[in-house]
Design a protein around this motif. Structure first.
Motif, PDB file in Angstrom:
ATOM      1  N   SER A 238     -12.943   8.763  -6.270  1.00 37.42           N
ATOM      2  CA  SER A 238     -11.933   8.382  -7.250  1.00 37.42           C
ATOM      3  C   SER A 238     -11.166   9.620  -7.709  1.00 37.42           C
ATOM      4  O   SER A 238     -11.725  10.722  -7.778  1.00 37.42           O
ATOM      5  N   PRO A 239      -9.900   9.465  -8.051  1.00 41.24           N
ATOM      6  CA  PRO A 239      -9.112  10.616  -8.490  1.00 41.24           C
ATOM      7  C   PRO A 239      -9.513  11.066  -9.889  1.00 41.24           C
ATOM      8  O   PRO A 239     -10.035  10.294 -10.696  1.00 41.24           O
ATOM      9  N   THR A 240      -9.246  12.339 -10.165  1.00 45.34           N
ATOM     10  CA  THR A 240      -9.525  12.918 -11.480  1.00 45.34           C
ATOM     11  C   THR A 240      -8.326  12.708 -12.400  1.00 45.34           C
ATOM     12  O   THR A 240      -7.217  13.127 -12.082  1.00 45.34           O
TER      13      THR A 240
ATOM     14  N   SER B 271       3.653   1.825 -17.710  1.00 40.14           N
ATOM     15  CA  SER B 271       2.663   1.095 -16.921  1.00 40.14           C
ATOM     16  C   SER B 271       2.764   1.366 -15.425  1.00 40.14           C
ATOM     17  O   SER B 271       1.910   0.921 -14.656  1.00 40.14           O
ATOM     18  N   ASP B 272       3.808   2.106 -15.014  1.00 37.96           N
ATOM     19  CA  ASP B 272       3.982   2.374 -13.586  1.00 37.96           C
ATOM     20  C   ASP B 272       3.145   3.558 -13.133  1.00 37.96           C
ATOM     21  O   ASP B 272       2.950   4.537 -13.865  1.00 37.96           O
ATOM     22  N   ILE B 273       2.673   3.473 -11.887  1.00 32.75           N
ATOM     23  CA  ILE B 273       1.889   4.535 -11.263  1.00 32.75           C
ATOM     24  C   ILE B 273       2.511   4.836  -9.910  1.00 32.75           C
ATOM     25  O   ILE B 273       2.593   3.962  -9.038  1.00 32.75           O
ATOM     26  N   SER B 274       2.974   6.059  -9.735  1.00 25.51           N
ATOM     27  CA  SER B 274       3.603   6.494  -8.488  1.00 25.51           C
ATOM     28  C   SER B 274       2.584   7.214  -7.617  1.00 25.51           C
ATOM     29  O   SER B 274       1.936   8.161  -8.069  1.00 25.51           O
ATOM     30  N   LEU B 275       2.431   6.758  -6.387  1.00 26.52           N
ATOM     31  CA  LEU B 275       1.590   7.480  -5.430  1.00 26.52           C
ATOM     32  C   LEU B 275       2.472   8.512  -4.737  1.00 26.52           C
ATOM     33  O   LEU B 275       3.371   8.165  -3.970  1.00 26.52           O
TER      34      LEU B 275
ATOM     35  N   PRO C 141      -6.455   3.418   0.770  1.00 32.23           N
ATOM     36  CA  PRO C 141      -7.499   3.680  -0.226  1.00 32.23           C
ATOM     37  C   PRO C 141      -6.966   4.382  -1.473  1.00 32.23           C
ATOM     38  O   PRO C 141      -7.375   4.064  -2.593  1.00 32.23           O
ATOM     39  N   GLN C 142      -6.039   5.330  -1.291  1.00 31.47           N
ATOM     40  CA  GLN C 142      -5.445   6.001  -2.450  1.00 31.47           C
ATOM     41  C   GLN C 142      -4.617   5.031  -3.284  1.00 31.47           C
ATOM     42  O   GLN C 142      -4.668   5.055  -4.526  1.00 31.47           O
ATOM     43  N   ALA C 143      -3.839   4.174  -2.625  1.00 27.28           N
ATOM     44  CA  ALA C 143      -3.019   3.203  -3.349  1.00 27.28           C
ATOM     45  C   ALA C 143      -3.890   2.248  -4.156  1.00 27.28           C
ATOM     46  O   ALA C 143      -3.560   1.896  -5.299  1.00 27.28           O
ATOM     47  N   LEU C 144      -5.023   1.834  -3.572  1.00 25.26           N
ATOM     48  CA  LEU C 144      -5.909   0.899  -4.266  1.00 25.26           C
ATOM     49  C   LEU C 144      -6.684   1.591  -5.380  1.00 25.26           C
ATOM     50  O   LEU C 144      -6.832   1.040  -6.480  1.00 25.26           O
ATOM     51  N   HIS C 145      -7.197   2.817  -5.125  1.00 24.23           N
ATOM     52  CA  HIS C 145      -7.928   3.570  -6.148  1.00 24.23           C
ATOM     53  C   HIS C 145      -7.057   3.827  -7.376  1.00 24.23           C
ATOM     54  O   HIS C 145      -7.521   3.758  -8.516  1.00 24.23           O
ATOM     55  N   SER C 146      -5.790   4.159  -7.134  1.00 25.85           N
ATOM     56  CA  SER C 146      -4.895   4.549  -8.236  1.00 25.85           C
ATOM     57  C   SER C 146      -4.168   3.361  -8.848  1.00 25.85           C
ATOM     58  O   SER C 146      -3.521   3.508  -9.887  1.00 25.85           O
ATOM     59  N   HIS C 147      -4.234   2.200  -8.198  1.00 24.62           N
ATOM     60  CA  HIS C 147      -3.469   1.016  -8.643  1.00 24.62           C
ATOM     61  C   HIS C 147      -1.969   1.317  -8.645  1.00 24.62           C
ATOM     62  O   HIS C 147      -1.237   0.937  -9.573  1.00 24.62           O
ATOM     63  N   ALA C 148      -1.509   2.008  -7.604  1.00 24.11           N
ATOM     64  CA  ALA C 148      -0.108   2.431  -7.517  1.00 24.11           C
ATOM     65  C   ALA C 148       0.828   1.232  -7.564  1.00 24.11           C
ATOM     66  O   ALA C 148       0.580   0.191  -6.934  1.00 24.11           O
ATOM     67  N   THR C 149       1.925   1.390  -8.308  1.00 25.64           N
ATOM     68  CA  THR C 149       2.937   0.339  -8.384  1.00 25.64           C
ATOM     69  C   THR C 149       4.160   0.659  -7.519  1.00 25.64           C
ATOM     70  O   THR C 149       4.993  -0.221  -7.295  1.00 25.64           O
TER      71      THR C 149
ATOM     72  N   PRO D   2      -3.886  -3.867   2.999  1.00 23.73           N
ATOM     73  CA  PRO D   2      -4.828  -4.780   2.330  1.00 23.73           C
ATOM     74  C   PRO D   2      -4.163  -6.117   1.999  1.00 23.73           C
ATOM     75  O   PRO D   2      -2.932  -6.204   1.900  1.00 23.73           O
ATOM     76  N   THR D   3      -4.962  -7.141   1.829  1.00 17.74           N
ATOM     77  CA  THR D   3      -4.417  -8.463   1.520  1.00 17.74           C
ATOM     78  C   THR D   3      -3.764  -8.496   0.147  1.00 17.74           C
ATOM     79  O   THR D   3      -2.879  -9.309  -0.105  1.00 17.74           O
ATOM     80  N   SER D   4      -4.201  -7.616  -0.749  1.00 14.85           N
ATOM     81  CA  SER D   4      -3.578  -7.531  -2.069  1.00 14.85           C
ATOM     82  C   SER D   4      -3.494  -6.070  -2.493  1.00 14.85           C
ATOM     83  O   SER D   4      -4.361  -5.265  -2.150  1.00 14.85           O
TER      84      SER D   4
END
Length: 531
Positions: free
Chosen positions: A34-36, A213-217, A255-263, A281-283
């Motif tokens: 998981s990211p710090t 609420s946005d998260i940029s990968l 995996p990074q997009a899912l771990h971070s919940h990137a929008t 991923p499916t979602s």
């Protein structure tokens, strides 16, 4: 603190936010760990702490330049924010640059110091030695996760005992020096002020309705205007979270997009194409994808939208405009395939060769005006005279037309830059390098179409008599190795033709389009010496 400086990232509201400013993925195994998280308050304290250390070690004065050379990392981000918010100029460099390239950029920017990753001095990195040869101080910067701060070790004794308690840059002060390649010489220095950068940050926030609420990968390199301003700083300006990937990796992306919940994420078309080869991923949490820095093929846009089930918004940007100039808007507004969208916080006109506006729908040169646009290249009056119409209107060097709804469609480049996946390469730089290779008599580089990168570097050479006995395969291997030793990897020619002669115009001047066409005709020829 002025609202239109980078220090405004740390305004009173942001320092109270509970969402992190950064999510730092570990470079060792970003797919499972998981990211710090780093809060806005922790980021602010880290910047103040590094500002104090640099003040004590270097005692820089307002207007001094500090060069940095980092991969995507906390050290990169904190060093940039520290330098720019301390009334200094930051000159970020690509860690992949070789000795000759680092030499050019340090000679051109004349920095007081070069900040590098921990360990570079002991490893004897070329950039360190180049800096020392020029009397430039070198500081190793290390992020200490447990302390949420950076430490610095400099090759100098303490020069100041002053205390740094606040960040107070000025709106009209230059914060960033970047270089853009040209077809008429070496890269040109583009100074960007706090006002330039802040306006683009705000433009991007408004274009995509970015919020807390946005998260940029962030997968683009942070020494490039796309990753730095387009993905990172715009996110911080919105109060959102930037998830920092150490580098783009197709294996690690989802995996990074899912771990971070990137929008959302922003990238060059090459990255979008690579991701089409992965299993999505499916979602996921993405609400849009931004594409910029190179033309996105409509077919690729359609495939990405179908595969990832979110709108793909193509934008148009240049270093001279502190990145973004136009973009397709998010739904419910229309985003048009093949178009780079609507002007975003800039005035845009299509002008003819005399600087007069053409009728709507006709082609001409895309020219822009806005607070985000640089006032001119540094110490380059000739380039400034040819790059601005009265107004001033900045001449992009790109041809385009505007449809009745105001959407811009680019139709070609006036300049002869090679656009490899968003990396702009000046052909004269490649030519000059190859002409120094023993056994090469003539060399002409150009953009060659490529399905993955859009363009790659093509090279036509004529051999000197002393090298003709080697054979074309041996010579091309030697030329490519020479380029690898003297140029950044993305500038190394992907395709090389050994020709008996290079076509020239009536006056003897080399005409790149004709040379490129000459090589195109040989692509399917079994007698072609192409490698």
């Amino acid at each position: 603190m002025a609202s239109n400086t980078l220090a405004n990232i740390f305004n009173s509201r942001s320092l109270q936010r509970k969402n992190p400013a950064l999510l730092i993925f570990p470079p060792e195994d970003p797919t499972t760990q998981s990211p710090t998280p780093v809060s806005y308050s922790e980021l602010h304290k880290a910047v103040l702490h590094l500002a104090l250390l640099l003040k004590q070690a270097l005692n820089p004065q307002p207007g001094d330049t500090i060069a940095t050379i980092f991969p995507n990392s906390p050290e990169c981000i904190i060093s940039f924010l520290t330098v720019t918010c301390s009334r200094l100029l930051c000159a970020p460099l690509n860690p992949a640059y070789g000795k000759s390239e680092v030499s050019f950029y340090l000679d051109d920017t004349k920095p007081l110091a070069l900040l590098v990753p921990k360990g570079w001095v002991g490893q004897g990195k070329e950039a360190v030695h180049v800096a020392w040869e020029r009397g430039c101080l070198v500081g190793e910067v290390e992020w200490v996760t447990a302390e949420r701060s950076c430490q610095v070790q400099c090759t100098t004794q303490a020069r100041s005992s002053e205390v740094v308690e606040s960040l107070n840059p000025k709106t009209d002060e230059v914060a960033l020096i970047l270089h853009t390649s040209g077809t008429t010489g070496r890269p040109k220095a583009v100074p960007l002020t706090h006002a330039n950068i802040s306006r683009t940050m705000g433009n991007i926030v408004r274009t995509y309705n970015l919020s807390q609420s946005d998260i940029s990968l962030v997968v683009m390199p942070l020494f490039h205007v796309h990753g730095l301003i387009g993905a990172l700083l715009s996110t911080l300006a919105s109060g959102g979270t930037a998830a920092i990937a150490p580098r783009f990796s197709a294996h690690a992306f989802w995996p990074q997009a899912l771990h971070s919940h990137a929008t959302w994420y922003s990238a060059v078309p090459t990255i979008h194409s690579i991701l089409l080869t992965t299993s999505a991923p499916t979602s996921h949490s993405l609400r849009f994808i931004r594409s910029c820095s190179s033309s996105l093929a409509p077919a690729t846009l359609a495939k990405v939208e179908a595969a990832f089930r979110v709108p793909v918004l193509e934008a148009y940007a240049m270093t001279e405009a502190a990145h973004q100039m136009t973009s397709n808007p998010p739904p419910p507004a229309a985003h048009k395939s093949g178009s780079v969208g609507l002007p975003q916080g800039v005035d845009l006109r299509i002008l003819d060769a005399q600087g007069k506006e053409v009728p709507q729908g006709q082609e001409g040169e895309v020219c822009i005006q806005g607070v985000n646009v640089t006032s001119g290249y540094r110490d380059n009056p000739k380039a400034n005279a040819s790059s601005f119409w009265p107004g001033p209107w900045f001449r992009t060097g790109d041809r385009g037309k505007v449809d009745p709804q105001g959407y811009l469609f680019l139709t070609g480049r006036i300049k002869e830059l090679i656009n490899r996946g968003g990396e702009k390469i000046g052909p004269l730089e490649v030519d000059s390098c190859v002409l120094e290779c023993p056994g090469v008599s003539e060399a002409v580089s150009f953009g060659f179409p490529d399905e993955l990168y859009g363009e790659v570097v093509g090279l036509a050479v004529v051999l000197a008599d002393s090298a003709k006995s080697e054979g074309p395969e041996a010579v091309t291997r030697r030329i490519r190795q020479w380029c690898k030793d003297h140029l950044a990897p993305f500038k190394v020619p992907s395709k090389i033709w050994v020709l008996d002669h290079i076509e020239k115009g009536a006056t003897g001047k080399v005409q790149r389009p004709k040379v490129r066409d000459q090589c195109f005709k040989l692509v399917k020829s079994p007698r072609s010496s192409k490698l």
